[in-house]
Design a protein around this motif. Structure first.
Motif, PDB file in Angstrom:
ATOM      1  N   ASP A   1       0.827  -1.227  -0.107  1.00  0.00           N
ATOM      2  CA  ASP A   1       0.016  -0.132   0.052  1.00  0.00           C
ATOM      3  C   ASP A   1       0.846   1.217   0.077  1.00  0.00           C
ATOM      4  O   ASP A   1       0.199   2.422  -0.088  1.00  0.00           O
ATOM      5  N   TRP A   2       2.150   0.936   0.072  1.00  0.00           N
ATOM      6  CA  TRP A   2       3.116   2.211   0.029  1.00  0.00           C
ATOM      7  C   TRP A   2       3.393   2.654  -1.403  1.00  0.00           C
ATOM      8  O   TRP A   2       4.310   3.599  -1.603  1.00  0.00           O
ATOM      9  N   LEU A   3       3.246   1.841  -2.260  1.00  0.00           N
ATOM     10  CA  LEU A   3       3.510   2.023  -3.635  1.00  0.00           C
ATOM     11  C   LEU A   3       3.242   3.177  -4.365  1.00  0.00           C
ATOM     12  O   LEU A   3       4.116   4.064  -5.024  1.00  0.00           O
ATOM     13  N   GLU A   4       1.983   3.904  -4.053  1.00  0.00           N
ATOM     14  CA  GLU A   4       1.640   5.149  -4.669  1.00  0.00           C
ATOM     15  C   GLU A   4       2.661   6.208  -3.926  1.00  0.00           C
ATOM     16  O   GLU A   4       2.912   7.114  -4.740  1.00  0.00           O
ATOM     17  N   SER A   5       3.079   6.318  -2.654  1.00  0.00           N
ATOM     18  CA  SER A   5       3.677   7.276  -2.239  1.00  0.00           C
ATOM     19  C   SER A   5       5.202   7.320  -2.713  1.00  0.00           C
ATOM     20  O   SER A   5       5.924   8.514  -2.359  1.00  0.00           O
ATOM     21  N   ILE A   6       5.643   6.213  -3.278  1.00  0.00           N
ATOM     22  CA  ILE A   6       6.983   6.199  -3.798  1.00  0.00           C
ATOM     23  C   ILE A   6       7.301   6.664  -5.228  1.00  0.00           C
ATOM     24  O   ILE A   6       8.057   6.809  -5.837  1.00  0.00           O
ATOM     25  N   LYS A   7       6.095   6.514  -5.841  1.00  0.00           N
ATOM     26  CA  LYS A   7       6.046   6.890  -7.540  1.00  0.00           C
ATOM     27  C   LYS A   7       6.952   7.784  -7.649  1.00  0.00           C
ATOM     28  O   LYS A   7       7.803   7.931  -8.824  1.00  0.00           O
ATOM     29  N   PRO A   8       6.706   9.369  -7.103  1.00  0.00           N
ATOM     30  CA  PRO A   8       7.518  10.346  -7.427  1.00  0.00           C
ATOM     31  C   PRO A   8       8.927  10.212  -7.180  1.00  0.00           C
ATOM     32  O   PRO A   8       9.648  10.742  -7.963  1.00  0.00           O
ATOM     33  N   ASP A   9       9.390   9.445  -6.343  1.00  0.00           N
ATOM     34  CA  ASP A   9      10.572   9.161  -5.978  1.00  0.00           C
ATOM     35  C   ASP A   9      11.436   8.462  -7.049  1.00  0.00           C
ATOM     36  O   ASP A   9      12.852   8.608  -7.131  1.00  0.00           O
ATOM     37  N   LEU A  10      10.626   7.638  -7.746  1.00  0.00           N
ATOM     38  CA  LEU A  10      11.078   6.480  -8.762  1.00  0.00           C
ATOM     39  C   LEU A  10      11.019   7.179 -10.275  1.00  0.00           C
ATOM     40  O   LEU A  10      11.456   6.546 -11.250  1.00  0.00           O
TER      41      LEU A  10
ATOM     42  N   ALA B   1      16.777  -0.001  -4.491  1.00  0.00           N
ATOM     43  CA  ALA B   1      16.868   0.013  -3.143  1.00  0.00           C
ATOM     44  C   ALA B   1      17.666   1.307  -2.724  1.00  0.00           C
ATOM     45  O   ALA B   1      16.895   1.711  -1.489  1.00  0.00           O
ATOM     46  N   GLU B   2      18.269   2.252  -3.219  1.00  0.00           N
ATOM     47  CA  GLU B   2      18.625   3.561  -2.789  1.00  0.00           C
ATOM     48  C   GLU B   2      17.409   4.354  -2.457  1.00  0.00           C
ATOM     49  O   GLU B   2      17.155   4.964  -1.304  1.00  0.00           O
ATOM     50  N   VAL B   3      16.410   4.361  -3.252  1.00  0.00           N
ATOM     51  CA  VAL B   3      15.219   5.133  -3.194  1.00  0.00           C
ATOM     52  C   VAL B   3      14.407   4.630  -2.176  1.00  0.00           C
ATOM     53  O   VAL B   3      13.923   5.432  -1.205  1.00  0.00           O
ATOM     54  N   VAL B   4      14.203   3.424  -2.062  1.00  0.00           N
ATOM     55  CA  VAL B   4      13.319   2.935  -0.867  1.00  0.00           C
ATOM     56  C   VAL B   4      14.106   3.100   0.414  1.00  0.00           C
ATOM     57  O   VAL B   4      13.367   3.300   1.255  1.00  0.00           O
ATOM     58  N   LEU B   5      15.435   2.992   0.446  1.00  0.00           N
ATOM     59  CA  LEU B   5      16.200   3.139   1.940  1.00  0.00           C
ATOM     60  C   LEU B   5      15.889   4.570   2.195  1.00  0.00           C
ATOM     61  O   LEU B   5      15.605   4.814   3.422  1.00  0.00           O
ATOM     62  N   LYS B   6      16.151   5.544   1.307  1.00  0.00           N
ATOM     63  CA  LYS B   6      16.099   6.855   1.668  1.00  0.00           C
ATOM     64  C   LYS B   6      14.386   7.201   1.824  1.00  0.00           C
ATOM     65  O   LYS B   6      14.293   8.200   2.616  1.00  0.00           O
TER      66      LYS B   6
END
Length: 347
Positions: free
Chosen positions: A72-81, A185-190
């Motif tokens: 359910d966190w996928l939507e929140s990380i889209k801008p970072d990716l 991985a770097e995006v997810v960790l940060k």
């Protein structure tokens, strides 16, 4: 993608809910090995295949359940990716998946601890991403091309990223897939790991419910599959139930070592659990919970206090010489798996 690299054989079906953990990094941890040189110390192998040698004193970064509910966190990380050219996302049983240009795919899964790897692997090397230790690995030799990174985020569950060709196990090159896995991985960790400046996903549960041990079978709380993670492969039939002065016990034993699980019937916390006679005692955290290590020359007991005051303990006793430096890392590895199962009710 027909096959997925699997770090361990046991898959935990885990759940999550709200968390108040902020993005400020927790205090710096220290190795769970002895502080006194009279005890043997664990030294991880140079190729990165070993146990975590760090105290698991950090919160879970992501929900540790599998399938769409754990993504359910996928939507929140889209801008970072977006800088990586993100095309689409979806949650499936094997992980939270991303599709990038040129038929590249990646998936994130965070439902297993950072454990040792004994399987032969054509790729196994240490890596550091966003200041966090980990390893790059691949279990299948060429012509398979997928590549994974597994990050030791000092929590019950590590973070792993697999990268691959969307249509074929043999598409693309391993080198480019390894590079993509590291970038994701770097995006997810940060984004989600406090040690890298992130904040855990809001739906991540950090602790077992207050009634997690109510009428619980101790050999399901500290299960034979949990002991497997630390090389104690006694099987279901090898689990021996007992009753100690504070509560029920379950012993798993092989020629290499013995692991004894216990939980207290009382709710007096760690103060009501006497330490081992003659043991070196070190207090600290295990995840977000109060914890205590008790180490002797041949054993290490890790006790963790739950929110209702009950205590869960794993005592790892080495029997072979090679087990002695691993007693504390083995105890925390087994208890991390048990803790994940308690969080989800999968015990």
């Amino acid at each position: 993608m027909s096959r997925w690299p699997v770090l361990v054989a046991v898959a935990l079906l885990l759940t999550g809910c709200s968390s108040a953990i902020d993005g400020k990094a927790f205090r710096e941890g220290s190795a769970p090995g002895a502080s006194d040189t009279k005890f043997p110390r664990y030294t991880p192998p140079a190729d990165g295949s070993g146990f975590s040698d760090q105290v698991l004193d950090q919160p879970l970064a992501l929900p540790v359940k599998q399938g769409e509910e754990g993504c359910d966190w996928l939507e929140s990380i889209k801008p970072d990716l977006q800088p990586l050219g993100l095309v689409s996302t979806k949650g499936v049983l094997s992980g939270c998946q991303f599709v990038f240009p040129n038929n590249k795919g990646a998936q994130v899964h965070a439902y297993s601890p950072y454990s040792w790897i004994t399987q032969d692997s054509p790729v196994m090397e240490p890596v550091e991403i966003a200041g966090i230790k980990g390893r790059t690995y691949a279990f299948d030799p060429e012509p398979a091309t997928f590549c994974s990174v597994n990050m030791d985020v000092r929590a019950y569950a590590s973070i792993a990223v697999d990268a691959y060709d969307v249509d074929s196990d043999e598409g693309g090159t391993r080198a480019e897939h390894c590079e993509l896995a590291k970038k994701v991985a770097e995006v997810v960790l940060k984004k989600f790991v406090p040690l890298a400046g992130g904040k855990p996903a809001p739906s991540t549960v950090q602790e077992p419910p207050a009634e997690a041990l109510k009428n619980a079978d101790i050999c399901e709380v500290v299960k034979f599959t949990h002991a497997n993670y630390a090389g104690v492969n006694a099987g279901r039939e090898g689990a021996q139930k007992g009753e100690g002065p504070l509560g029920p016990t379950c012993t798993h034993e092989v020629a290499y070592a013995k692991a004894v699980g216990m939980y207290t019937n009382g709710t007096g916390g760690l103060e009501a659990v006497p330490p081992k006679a003659g043991a070196e005692v070190r207090n600290g955290q295990f995840g977000t919970l109060k914890a205590r290590f008790e180490q002797t020359a041949e054993s290490c007991a890790l006790s963790v206090q739950l929110s209702n005051g009950q205590v869960v303990q794993v005592d790892f006793i080495g029997k072979k010489k090679e087990a002695m430096p691993r007693t504390c890392v083995s105890a925390q590895l087994i208890l991390s798996v048990s803790m994940l199962a308690l969080i989800t009710g999968d015990s």
